[in-house]
Structure formats: C-alpha cells, structure tokens
Design an enzyme around this catalytic site. Structure first.
Site, PDB file in Angstrom:
ATOM      1  N   GLN A  11       0.773  -1.234  -0.065  1.00  0.00           N
ATOM      2  CA  GLN A  11      -0.022  -0.079   0.056  1.00  0.00           C
ATOM      3  C   GLN A  11       0.839   1.352   0.069  1.00  0.00           C
ATOM      4  OE1 GLN A  11      -3.767  -0.160   2.436  1.00  0.00           O
ATOM      5  NE2 GLN A  11      -2.476  -1.573   3.525  1.00  0.00           N
ATOM      6  N   TYR A  56       6.573  -7.945   6.234  1.00  0.00           N
ATOM      7  CA  TYR A  56       5.577  -9.131   6.401  1.00  0.00           C
ATOM      8  C   TYR A  56       4.535  -8.672   7.225  1.00  0.00           C
ATOM      9  CZ  TYR A  56       4.163 -14.032   7.050  1.00  0.00           C
ATOM     10  OH  TYR A  56       3.757 -15.282   7.040  1.00  0.00           O
ATOM     11  N   THR A  57       3.195  -8.274   6.271  1.00  0.00           N
ATOM     12  CA  THR A  57       2.150  -7.617   7.000  1.00  0.00           C
ATOM     13  C   THR A  57       0.700  -8.787   7.453  1.00  0.00           C
ATOM     14  OG1 THR A  57       1.129  -6.892   4.824  1.00  0.00           O
ATOM     15  CG2 THR A  57       2.624  -5.355   6.031  1.00  0.00           C
ATOM     16  N   THR A  96       4.681   0.157  13.497  1.00  0.00           N
ATOM     17  CA  THR A  96       3.248  -0.069  13.904  1.00  0.00           C
ATOM     18  C   THR A  96       2.710   0.121  15.235  1.00  0.00           C
ATOM     19  OG1 THR A  96       1.309  -1.995  13.791  1.00  0.00           O
ATOM     20  CG2 THR A  96       3.666  -2.529  14.234  1.00  0.00           C
ATOM     21  N   TYR A 120       3.345 -10.619  14.836  1.00  0.00           N
ATOM     22  CA  TYR A 120       3.720  -9.484  13.842  1.00  0.00           C
ATOM     23  C   TYR A 120       4.168  -8.258  14.509  1.00  0.00           C
ATOM     24  CZ  TYR A 120       2.554  -5.230  11.034  1.00  0.00           C
ATOM     25  OH  TYR A 120       2.752  -4.074  10.387  1.00  0.00           O
ATOM     26  N   TRP A 145      -3.756   1.237  11.116  1.00  0.00           N
ATOM     27  CA  TRP A 145      -5.047   1.084  10.110  1.00  0.00           C
ATOM     28  C   TRP A 145      -4.869   1.650   8.969  1.00  0.00           C
ATOM     29  CZ3 TRP A 145      -9.875   1.979  13.592  1.00  0.00           C
ATOM     30  CH2 TRP A 145      -9.648   1.235  14.839  1.00  0.00           C
TER      31      TRP A 145
END
Length: 281
Positions: A11, A56-57, A96, A120, A145
């Site tokens: 993204q 690595y999401t 994150t 994660y 998000w």
C-alpha cells in the site's frame, strides 16, 4: 535528492513509487528474506535517503510463520539501518501500533513501553530495537490502520463484504486512527528530506489519521461514503477471535511528530473519499 525505497507493491510502497526521485526495489531486487542482500542493495545504490516500506504484514499468518516474519520485519530492517549508518544517510522505517498491547486507556505516546500481543508486533518491535542500536540517522514511524485502493485492507474488505451481504458484523471495541497509505508515504518523504537537510532528532514518532474511531464506525463511514445501504452491527473482539490478538486501543499521540517535523495528523475521512474514487465506488 535520490530516495531508495524497499517495497514496490504494498500500500505505502505503491504511493511512494508515484513520487519524483524515488527508486523502488521489488522482491527480485531486494528480497527481505535475505538481510545481507538488502544491505548490499544500499551499498550498490548509494542513495541520499532510504525508506523501508516492505514488511511481512499478514498478521494472522505470522502466528504460524514467526521465524520468517522475524527475518522480514526485524533482521532485514536492522541490516538496512546498519548499512545506512555506515554511509551516514537517513533511514526511515515504517512500524506499527501493534507494538503495544492496547490496554492503556488513553492514546499511546512514544514514552510508553511496548508489549506486543502477537508475532507481527514482536517482529516489528525487534526491528525497531535493531534500528536504534545501529546508531545512524533514523526515524521510525509507527502508524495504524493503513488503507488504500490497493490490495487487501480494511476498506477493501468492507466493500467486498457489502457486495454479498445485507449486514456486516464489525468489532466495536477496537479504537484507532485510520491512516491512508498516501498520507504515510507523504510523511515518510517529508521526514527523509528533513533528516537529510537539517539537524532533526532521530527517534521513534507516531503518525495516524484523525479523528480516532472504532472499527465499526470506520466501517459505517466506508459504507455510507460508498452509497451502500448495508447495515453494520457492533460485535466484540471476543465474538470473532482471530489467530492473532489485536490491541483494543490503537490510538496514538502524534504531537511529537508535529512538533519536530511539522507533520499534522491527516483527516482520514477526506482521504477515504479519494480512495473510494480510485476504487470506483
């Protein structure tokens, strides 16, 4: 100024590729499963700044693939940061809010202790520690998000669900700041330029969209903006236990990023309109 970006199809990476003077490395050019190759790519390109937008999401999948997720989210960013430090070029890492456990009642500041709930988050936090230990010029941007018109994310998932159902069940007890990938990309580029052009403190900063909202209310806004009549029903996190635990509170205090870099929290509702236009909803 030449900026080297790790990642090309995610993204944020997709948005970064649209910016002038950005050179993106896809998996063939720099596979994050091999930290040494990532470092060598930096030495080969000798950029003015680096942004790591690859990760690595797959949060749930990381629970059963934690060793691989750790290499991608911790070992490779650490190798990048060490190479950047040796060349004295700025390194920007996207992290994150999943480094926190979400038990705090108020927005998280950068002074709050990390306590990841899932694989994660553990990998991303390990990556943060490796970057700090490299002692280079760096900024770690914790965001939350992330959504865009590209790939699988909360917005596209809600739109897909609305195509085949009259009602969507969405958790109403998780709160955070939705953040468009375009806004994250713009923030990373601004940070990279400022790190290269003037003396700014290296460190960890928070960046998320405003206002904070529940997952369910975010879904309602997506549905309404898309012109759908599908209803959204609040459920609790415990009603749909995923493979990986998520923090209930993903809200973040972003004031330090505004104070040091002049970057304000973007209005995710305005960004959502543009994303929906790009999707064609």
């Amino acid at each position: 100024m030449a900026i080297l970006v790790f990642g090309s199809s995610g993204q944020v990476a997709t948005e970064l590729r649209r910016i002038d003077n950005v050179h993106s490395l896809d998996r063939n050019a720099a596979d994050l499963r091999d930290p040494q190759l990532c470092a060598e790519a930096i030495y080969d390109h000798r950029p003015d700044a680096i942004v790591n937008a690859a990760a690595y999401t797959a949060v749930d999948d990381a629970e059963t693939n934690e060793p691989l997720a750790h290499v991608v989210n911790a070992d490779s960013p650490t190798a990048m940061a060490r190479a950047a430090a040796s060349l004295k070029v700025p390194f920007v890492q996207i992290s994150t809010e999943f480094v926190f456990d979400g038990r705090k009642a108020t927005p998280y500041s950068t002074a709050d202790l990390a306590n990841p709930l899932n694989a994660y988050g553990r990998g991303k936090f390990a990556g943060e520690k490796g970057i700090v230990a490299a002692r280079g010029i760096y900024v770690i941007v914790r965001t939350s998000w992330v959504f865009s018109a590209v790939g699988r994310n909360f917005v596209t998932a809600i739109l897909d669900g609305a195509k085949s159902r009259d009602e969507l069940a969405v958790v109403g007890d998780q709160f955070g700041g939705p953040t468009s990938a375009k806004s994250v990309a713009a923030a990373c580029i601004s940070i990279a330029h400022q790190l290269a052009e003037r003396q700014v403190d290296s460190g960890i900063y928070h960046f998320s969209g405003a206002p904070d909202v529940s997952r369910a209310d975010f879904a309602r806004e997506i549905i309404n903006r898309a012109g759908s009549e599908v209803q959204v029903r609040n459920i609790s996190t415990g009603d749909l236990p995923p493979a990986a635990f998520r923090p209930a509170n993903s809200r973040m205090d972003c004031s330090e990023l505004q104070r040091k870099f002049g970057i304000r929290r973007p209005d995710w509702r305005k960004d959502l309109v543009k994303v929906l236009q790009d999707i064609g909803s």
